[in-house]
Design a protein around this motif. Structure first.
Motif, PDB file in Angstrom:
ATOM      1  N   PRO A   1      84.831  69.521  49.416  1.00 12.34           N
ATOM      2  CA  PRO A   1      85.146  69.664  47.997  1.00 12.34           C
ATOM      3  C   PRO A   1      84.906  68.384  47.179  1.00 12.34           C
ATOM      4  N   ASP A   2      85.139  67.225  47.770  1.00  9.27           N
ATOM      5  CA  ASP A   2      84.882  65.972  47.035  1.00  9.27           C
ATOM      6  C   ASP A   2      83.394  65.816  46.720  1.00  9.27           C
ATOM      7  N   PHE A   3      82.550  66.226  47.670  1.00 10.55           N
ATOM      8  CA  PHE A   3      81.103  66.155  47.470  1.00 10.55           C
ATOM      9  C   PHE A   3      80.664  67.186  46.427  1.00 10.55           C
ATOM     10  N   VAL A   4      81.203  68.395  46.535  1.00  5.26           N
ATOM     11  CA  VAL A   4      80.862  69.468  45.588  1.00  5.26           C
ATOM     12  C   VAL A   4      81.228  69.055  44.168  1.00  5.26           C
ATOM     13  N   ALA A   5      82.320  68.306  44.015  1.00 10.59           N
ATOM     14  CA  ALA A   5      82.756  67.871  42.682  1.00 10.59           C
ATOM     15  C   ALA A   5      81.752  66.937  42.013  1.00 10.59           C
ATOM     16  N   THR A   6      80.852  66.347  42.791  1.00 11.01           N
ATOM     17  CA  THR A   6      79.850  65.433  42.228  1.00 11.01           C
ATOM     18  C   THR A   6      78.547  66.142  41.891  1.00 11.01           C
ATOM     19  N   MET A   7      78.481  67.458  42.154  1.00 10.27           N
ATOM     20  CA  MET A   7      77.241  68.203  41.991  1.00 10.27           C
ATOM     21  C   MET A   7      77.182  68.902  40.635  1.00 10.27           C
ATOM     22  N   VAL A   8      75.998  68.862  40.033  1.00 10.23           N
ATOM     23  CA  VAL A   8      75.749  69.557  38.771  1.00 10.23           C
ATOM     24  C   VAL A   8      74.508  70.417  38.979  1.00 10.23           C
ATOM     25  N   ALA A   9      74.631  71.723  38.710  1.00 12.50           N
ATOM     26  CA  ALA A   9      73.480  72.618  38.843  1.00 12.50           C
ATOM     27  C   ALA A   9      72.471  72.303  37.752  1.00 12.50           C
ATOM     28  N   LEU A  10      71.217  72.227  38.142  1.00 15.66           N
ATOM     29  CA  LEU A  10      70.150  71.957  37.176  1.00 15.66           C
ATOM     30  C   LEU A  10      69.624  73.259  36.593  1.00 15.66           C
ATOM     31  N   PRO A  11      69.306  73.257  35.315  1.00 13.23           N
ATOM     32  CA  PRO A  11      68.666  74.448  34.750  1.00 13.23           C
ATOM     33  C   PRO A  11      67.329  74.682  35.460  1.00 13.23           C
ATOM     34  N   GLU A  12      67.004  75.938  35.666  1.00 10.96           N
ATOM     35  CA  GLU A  12      65.768  76.273  36.358  1.00 10.96           C
ATOM     36  C   GLU A  12      64.576  75.674  35.611  1.00 10.96           C
ATOM     37  N   GLY A  13      63.690  75.046  36.375  1.00  4.81           N
ATOM     38  CA  GLY A  13      62.475  74.469  35.798  1.00  4.81           C
ATOM     39  C   GLY A  13      62.676  73.087  35.190  1.00  4.81           C
ATOM     40  N   SER A  14      63.879  72.541  35.276  1.00  6.27           N
ATOM     41  CA  SER A  14      64.089  71.211  34.692  1.00  6.27           C
ATOM     42  C   SER A  14      63.410  70.153  35.552  1.00  6.27           C
ATOM     43  N   GLU A  15      63.118  69.026  34.952  1.00  2.50           N
ATOM     44  CA  GLU A  15      62.392  67.967  35.643  1.00  2.50           C
ATOM     45  C   GLU A  15      63.270  66.747  35.894  1.00  2.50           C
ATOM     46  N   VAL A  16      64.538  66.972  36.130  1.00  2.00           N
ATOM     47  CA  VAL A  16      65.465  65.887  36.410  1.00  2.00           C
ATOM     48  C   VAL A  16      65.070  65.230  37.729  1.00  2.00           C
ATOM     49  N   ALA A  17      65.204  63.903  37.802  1.00  2.00           N
ATOM     50  CA  ALA A  17      64.863  63.164  39.015  1.00  2.00           C
ATOM     51  C   ALA A  17      65.951  62.137  39.308  1.00  2.00           C
ATOM     52  N   GLU A  18      65.910  61.607  40.505  1.00  2.00           N
ATOM     53  CA  GLU A  18      66.851  60.553  40.861  1.00  2.00           C
ATOM     54  C   GLU A  18      66.705  59.406  39.870  1.00  2.00           C
ATOM     55  N   GLY A  19      67.843  58.825  39.498  1.00  2.00           N
ATOM     56  CA  GLY A  19      67.824  57.720  38.547  1.00  2.00           C
ATOM     57  C   GLY A  19      68.076  58.157  37.117  1.00  2.00           C
ATOM     58  N   TRP A  20      68.001  59.469  36.843  1.00  2.79           N
ATOM     59  CA  TRP A  20      68.298  59.953  35.496  1.00  2.79           C
ATOM     60  C   TRP A  20      69.800  59.797  35.247  1.00  2.79           C
ATOM     61  N   THR A  21      70.171  59.809  33.984  1.00  5.91           N
ATOM     62  CA  THR A  21      71.585  59.692  33.640  1.00  5.91           C
ATOM     63  C   THR A  21      72.171  61.060  33.337  1.00  5.91           C
ATOM     64  N   TRP A  22      73.486  61.154  33.517  1.00  2.00           N
ATOM     65  CA  TRP A  22      74.242  62.374  33.214  1.00  2.00           C
ATOM     66  C   TRP A  22      75.462  61.938  32.420  1.00  2.00           C
TER      67      TRP A  22
END
Length: 163
Positions: free
Chosen positions: A31-52
């Motif tokens: 659950p602690d790991f799941v709490a850090t997850m955000v579902a990406l919209p389909e087709g989005s081009e998010v990559a490591e290093g992007w901000t949230w």
């Protein structure tokens, strides 16, 4: 396939792909790991290093340009080639300076404005120097006479170091 961004400290740390037909995210991870997850919209081009920011993803800002290091010394050859590239002297003047030790006209004009003894010393020094120091008084004289600016002198030294 659903893609999740694991966010740590406001940055996308990694992307995790989960099969759409597979078990739910909560069954796969702690659950602690799941709490850090955000579902990406389909087709989005998010990559490591992007901000949230809690609402939207954004690419990282472009890296700050790194200022080149101005070398403390360059060779006479490098100096002459850089002066030609910077259009301070002509190629013919550089060749004459390299082969017979002549002082190019634009530089000689700077030296001519000095007191006679200093002008002679400047001409001899310029004609015989093997290494050119950025902090040398002759470079300072060229700047003071507005043959080049401080920034242009730095740029010429940076360029010269590549030649």
């Amino acid at each position: 396939m659903t893609v999740y961004a694991r966010v740590a400290g406001g940055l996308v740390a990694e992307l995790v792909e989960i099969e759409a037909e597979g078990p739910p995210l909560a069954e796969l991870f702690h659950p602690d790991f799941v709490a850090t997850m955000v579902a990406l919209p389909e087709g989005s081009e998010v990559a490591e290093g992007w901000t949230w920011d809690g609402e939207a993803f954004a690419p990282p800002p472009p890296p700050e340009p790194v200022a080149p290091v101005v070398p403390a010394t360059i060779s006479r050859r490098q100096m002459l080639l850089a002066l030609v590239a910077g259009e301070v002297i002509t190629a013919a003047e550089a060749w004459e300076a390299a082969t017979v030790g002549a002082v190019p006209a634009a530089i000689d004009a700077v030296f001519a404005a000095l007191p006679d003894a200093d002008a002679l010393a400047a001409r001899i020094t310029f004609a015989t120097m093997i290494e050119v120091e950025r902090a040398h008084p002759l470079i300072g004289a060229m700047i003071a006479a507005e043959l080049v600016t401080e920034a242009e002198a730095d740029s010429l030294f940076v360029l010269a170091a590549t030649l």
